[in-house]
Design an enzyme around this catalytic site. Structure first.
Site, PDB file in Angstrom:
ATOM      1  N   VAL A 104       0.827  -1.213   0.000  1.00 25.19           N
ATOM      2  CA  VAL A 104       0.000   0.000   0.000  1.00 25.19           C
ATOM      3  C   VAL A 104       0.858   1.258   0.000  1.00 25.19           C
ATOM      4  O   VAL A 104       0.424   2.306  -0.505  1.00 25.19           O
ATOM      5  CB  VAL A 104      -0.997  -0.013   1.181  1.00 25.19           C
ATOM      6  N   GLU A 162      -6.711  -1.791   6.556  1.00 27.52           N
ATOM      7  CA  GLU A 162      -6.534  -2.423   7.855  1.00 27.52           C
ATOM      8  C   GLU A 162      -5.375  -3.412   7.852  1.00 27.52           C
ATOM      9  O   GLU A 162      -4.950  -3.897   6.811  1.00 27.52           O
ATOM     10  CB  GLU A 162      -7.814  -3.142   8.283  1.00 27.52           C
ATOM     11  N   GLY A 302      -5.718  -6.786   1.447  1.00 27.84           N
ATOM     12  CA  GLY A 302      -6.121  -5.847   2.490  1.00 27.84           C
ATOM     13  C   GLY A 302      -5.236  -4.617   2.432  1.00 27.84           C
ATOM     14  O   GLY A 302      -4.781  -4.203   1.360  1.00 27.84           O
ATOM     15  N   GLU A 303      -5.004  -4.007   3.600  1.00 29.67           N
ATOM     16  CA  GLU A 303      -4.143  -2.820   3.730  1.00 29.67           C
ATOM     17  C   GLU A 303      -4.716  -1.581   3.053  1.00 29.67           C
ATOM     18  O   GLU A 303      -4.080  -0.538   3.030  1.00 29.67           O
ATOM     19  CB  GLU A 303      -2.740  -3.062   3.132  1.00 29.67           C
ATOM     20  N   GLY A 304      -5.887  -1.688   2.427  1.00 32.96           N
ATOM     21  CA  GLY A 304      -6.389  -0.603   1.587  1.00 32.96           C
ATOM     22  C   GLY A 304      -5.824  -0.642   0.191  1.00 32.96           C
ATOM     23  O   GLY A 304      -6.019   0.296  -0.595  1.00 32.96           O
TER      24      GLY A 304
END
Length: 335
Positions: A104, A162, A302-304
């Protein structure tokens, strides 16, 4: 600072959120009809630009400051053996974010976004929700507040992501509690658990939902969520109060957002889905939220990360809308 100190105050705030600017919407729709292209030729980019214009209050907007926030939390339910990785990985990944080494970070740089990470009490995991509510009211309000206050009022688009070992279990339990069905409908392999691990995880989700079933979506967030999920929900709500459009990430982010949607009709009108995750139930969850993803690239990090990548699609849509000439400006006959 956040304008609430309890779940009831947060719920009341959700009911008083602003709507898009109707004049900007009308002006953007009119402009779109005059641009040098056949009607509808840019497909969803046209709808995306008009949606963005309504929330930014301009019929010819640009996407300025872009903000990406990653929230991290630890989950007591990992004691049940629901993840392929130990909780210590959450702390290690937070350090990786801070040092610029995660996916990210790279995607934020490409999108021209400012990225930050907020670790929420990693030394104090939430409670195991098969035994007790994951959080007290004070704890969930504190996490919502962290998310609310993390949003820069000068931002013009927001992505929240997240990190938290065990959080696909939490997201599956939330989705199951909010939208029904069987635990197996919502439970996937997350970071890559085997068949035995998936069986355990599905049982854990079912037990949590049976223990904490509620018609109150914010209570579902408190009892089955994690601090990072609550922080994402707080940030999404804060963005609405500031008229900042939001791009949703994957399954976990969507589960957090779903708590807002079920608590207040229209709470996600300022939100688009950035991508369709490979986490099995994400498509089902997006369908329940009536959100059609912009991208589908088999991502499940994830992680955005997926939503951050989709910032580029939004910027392209808005640049076409606001930068293209109209037929009159270009001296082109309009057919």
């Amino acid at each position: 600072m956040a304008a609430f100190s309890s779940l009831s105050e947060f719920r009341a705030l959700l009911a008083q959120m602003p709507a898009p600017d109707s004049q900007a919407l009308e002006g953007a729709e009119a402009r779109n009809g005059q641009l040098t292209k056949p009607p509808g030729a840019l497909g969803r980019l046209e709808d995306l630009a008009i949606w963005y214009a309504g929330w930014r209050g301009s019929d010819q907007p640009r996407v300025g400051k872009r903000q990406v926030i990653v929230f991290a939390g630890n989950h007591g339910v990992t004691a049940q053996g629901v993840s392929a990785f130990p909780p210590e990985v959450t702390v290690q990944m937070v350090a990786n974010f801070q040092h610029g080494g995660a996916a990210v970070n790279q995607l934020s740089r490409v999108a021209g976004a400012e990225m930050s990470v907020h670790a929420l009490d990693l030394d104090t995991p939430t409670a195991d929700f098969t035994q007790n509510a994951a959080m007290s009211e004070a704890e969930v309000v504190a996490a919502l507040t962290t998310g609310w206050n993390a949003v820069d009022a000068d931002s013009e688009v927001l992505v929240v992501g997240e990190m938290g070992i065990g959080n696909t279990t939490s997201a599956a339990a939330i989705a199951n509690a909010l939208f029904g069905g069987e635990a197996s409908d919502w439970t996937g392999r997350g970071t890559g658990i085997d068949d035995a691990g998936l069986s355990v995880k599905t049982r854990v989700v079912a037990e949590g939902v049976a223990r904490h079933a509620s018609e109150d979506a914010l209570e579902v967030l408190r009892c089955l969520g994690g601090r990072e999920l609550a922080a994402m929900a707080g940030a999404i709500a804060s963005a609405r109060a500031k008229r900042i459009p939001v791009i949703l990430d994957g399954f976990i982010c969507s589960a957090a957002a779903a708590c807002l949607a079920q608590a207040q009709d229209g709470a996600l009108d300022h939100v688009v889905a950035g991508h369709l995750s490979q986490e099995g139930a994400h498509g089902k969850l997006l369908a329940a939220l009536n959100k059609n993803p912009l991208l589908a690239l088999n991502m499940r990090l994830g992680e955005g990360s997926g939503a951050t990548l989709a910032i580029n699609v939004l910027v392209a849509a808005v640049e076409c809308h606001s930068g293209m000439a109209t037929f009159a400006e270009a001296g082109v006959a309009a057919g």
